[in-house]
Design an enzyme around this catalytic site. Sequence first.
Site, PDB file in Angstrom:
ATOM      1  N   HIS A 290       4.309   5.661  11.833  1.00  0.00           N
ATOM      2  CA  HIS A 290       3.880   5.536  10.427  1.00  0.00           C
ATOM      3  C   HIS A 290       2.918   6.701  10.200  1.00  0.00           C
ATOM      4  O   HIS A 290       1.695   6.521  10.103  1.00  0.00           O
ATOM      5  CB  HIS A 290       3.214   4.178  10.220  1.00  0.00           C
ATOM      6  CG  HIS A 290       2.967   3.796   8.789  1.00  0.00           C
ATOM      7  ND1 HIS A 290       3.140   4.679   7.734  1.00  0.00           N
ATOM      8  CD2 HIS A 290       2.541   2.623   8.238  1.00  0.00           C
ATOM      9  CE1 HIS A 290       2.842   4.047   6.597  1.00  0.00           C
ATOM     10  NE2 HIS A 290       2.482   2.808   6.874  1.00  0.00           N
TER      11      HIS A 290
ATOM     12  N   ARG B 135       0.810  -1.222   0.000  1.00  0.00           N
ATOM     13  CA  ARG B 135       0.000   0.000   0.000  1.00  0.00           C
ATOM     14  C   ARG B 135       0.844   1.274   0.000  1.00  0.00           C
ATOM     15  O   ARG B 135       0.645   2.175  -0.831  1.00  0.00           O
ATOM     16  CB  ARG B 135      -0.911   0.018   1.247  1.00  0.00           C
ATOM     17  CG  ARG B 135      -2.129  -0.847   1.119  1.00  0.00           C
ATOM     18  CD  ARG B 135      -2.514  -1.421   2.491  1.00  0.00           C
ATOM     19  NE  ARG B 135      -1.591  -2.498   2.793  1.00  0.00           N
ATOM     20  CZ  ARG B 135      -1.842  -3.773   2.498  1.00  0.00           C
ATOM     21  NH1 ARG B 135      -2.996  -4.108   2.004  1.00  0.00           N
ATOM     22  NH2 ARG B 135      -0.935  -4.707   2.718  1.00  0.00           N
ATOM     23  N   THR B 136       1.778   1.371   0.940  1.00  0.00           N
ATOM     24  CA  THR B 136       2.484   2.645   1.126  1.00  0.00           C
ATOM     25  C   THR B 136       3.370   2.957  -0.084  1.00  0.00           C
ATOM     26  O   THR B 136       3.343   4.071  -0.610  1.00  0.00           O
ATOM     27  CB  THR B 136       3.327   2.589   2.419  1.00  0.00           C
ATOM     28  OG1 THR B 136       2.512   2.069   3.466  1.00  0.00           O
ATOM     29  CG2 THR B 136       3.844   3.956   2.797  1.00  0.00           C
TER      30      THR B 136
ATOM     31  N   ARG C 141      11.193   3.728   4.264  1.00  0.00           N
ATOM     32  CA  ARG C 141      10.709   2.741   5.240  1.00  0.00           C
ATOM     33  C   ARG C 141      11.902   1.919   5.687  1.00  0.00           C
ATOM     34  O   ARG C 141      12.723   1.509   4.858  1.00  0.00           O
ATOM     35  CB  ARG C 141       9.644   1.836   4.633  1.00  0.00           C
ATOM     36  CG  ARG C 141       9.280   0.662   5.551  1.00  0.00           C
ATOM     37  CD  ARG C 141       8.092  -0.106   5.087  1.00  0.00           C
ATOM     38  NE  ARG C 141       6.857   0.645   5.290  1.00  0.00           N
ATOM     39  CZ  ARG C 141       5.640   0.127   5.120  1.00  0.00           C
ATOM     40  NH1 ARG C 141       5.502  -1.143   4.746  1.00  0.00           N
ATOM     41  NH2 ARG C 141       4.562   0.855   5.319  1.00  0.00           N
TER      42      ARG C 141
HETATM   43  N1   CP Z   1      -0.526  -0.192   5.923  1.00  0.00           N
HETATM   44  C1   CP Z   1       0.671  -0.372   5.349  1.00  0.00           C
HETATM   45  O1   CP Z   1       1.657   0.292   5.693  1.00  0.00           O
HETATM   46  O2   CP Z   1       0.697  -1.315   4.365  1.00  0.00           O
HETATM   47  P1   CP Z   1       1.979  -1.755   3.541  1.00  0.00           P
HETATM   48  O3   CP Z   1       2.914  -2.445   4.492  1.00  0.00           O
HETATM   49  O4   CP Z   1       1.455  -2.675   2.459  1.00  0.00           O
HETATM   50  O5   CP Z   1       2.612  -0.502   2.981  1.00  0.00           O
END
Ligand code: CP
Length: 301
Positions: free
Chosen positions: A122, A44-45, A94
């Site tokens: 986050h 997602r991110t 990240r």
């Molecule tokens: N919610 C979230 O950070 O998802 P991802 O780890 O897929 O980025």
Amino acid sequence: MPPEISLLLDRSESYVAQNRRADKKQSLLRGRTIINLFFEASTRTRTSFELAGKRLGADVINMSVSTSSVRKGETVIDTAMTLNAMHPDVLIVRHPESGAVKLLSEKVNCAVINAGDGSHEHPTQALLDALTIRRRKGRLDGLKVAICGDILHSRVARSNIHLLNIMGARVRVVAPRTLLPRAVERLGVEVYHDMGEGLAGCDIVMMLRLQTERMQGNYFPSIREYFHFFGLDYEKLGRASAEALIMHPGPMNRGVEIDSLVADDYGRSVIREQVEMGVAVRMACLELLTGDPAGGDRGNI
Ligand code: CP
């Protein structure tokens, strides 16, 4: 501060509309360079930051850490300084270690966005969660929010607790004692160890994934027992407000922290909407950090 958060959420609203149009692109960030630097897995991110940058007209580079010189022993700081020498405008980072993104931000002269550092923070997840809640409930102030599950390892929980408290919500955490940080009440939350009590009368039920990749040792007897006591199903949800929203930052582990029927109850589950809001919020973050070419100091999120 509440005004800054409200401003960012207001800016995000215009991007929600833009993202629903056939032509999603504009040129606000034309000529700007954004680098995604993810030392930890993400769907997602990473994807939403890439889409956000491209929809604003920026050039977006996804650094593949697994095929980079990190594999030859280059440190995080040296990697960041190397990329910084290529004059990016924003690094989106990240990292599995808490504090690594802050450390890195002190070594570069472009803006840095924290896309998740260890169990620490986050921030853009909390912003997209706030936008999702505000659009559905019309406000954040005064809402009762239960954050449930693996609070101990969750950067999503910490950022949400921080933001929701600033915006006047009343935050509860619901978890077994083994999955709560020491002195968690000092974060400004009410603490519950029973889902029925913790969810009673709540407006928002936010479930968290068990972060087994950060666990060393046993935190609960079995997945089956964990789901029995802390997994969200209709029976436990029945204690929350009848209009309570179901949230999860993803990725979900169905049958572990959430029952599939509840997760896919699109009358009440806003999990897919959270993903949609992620793109809009990240567009607003990029705009506010880089949109004004004459802007003064670089910012970080
Ligand atoms: N919610 C979230 O950070 O998802 P991802 O780890 O897929 O980025």
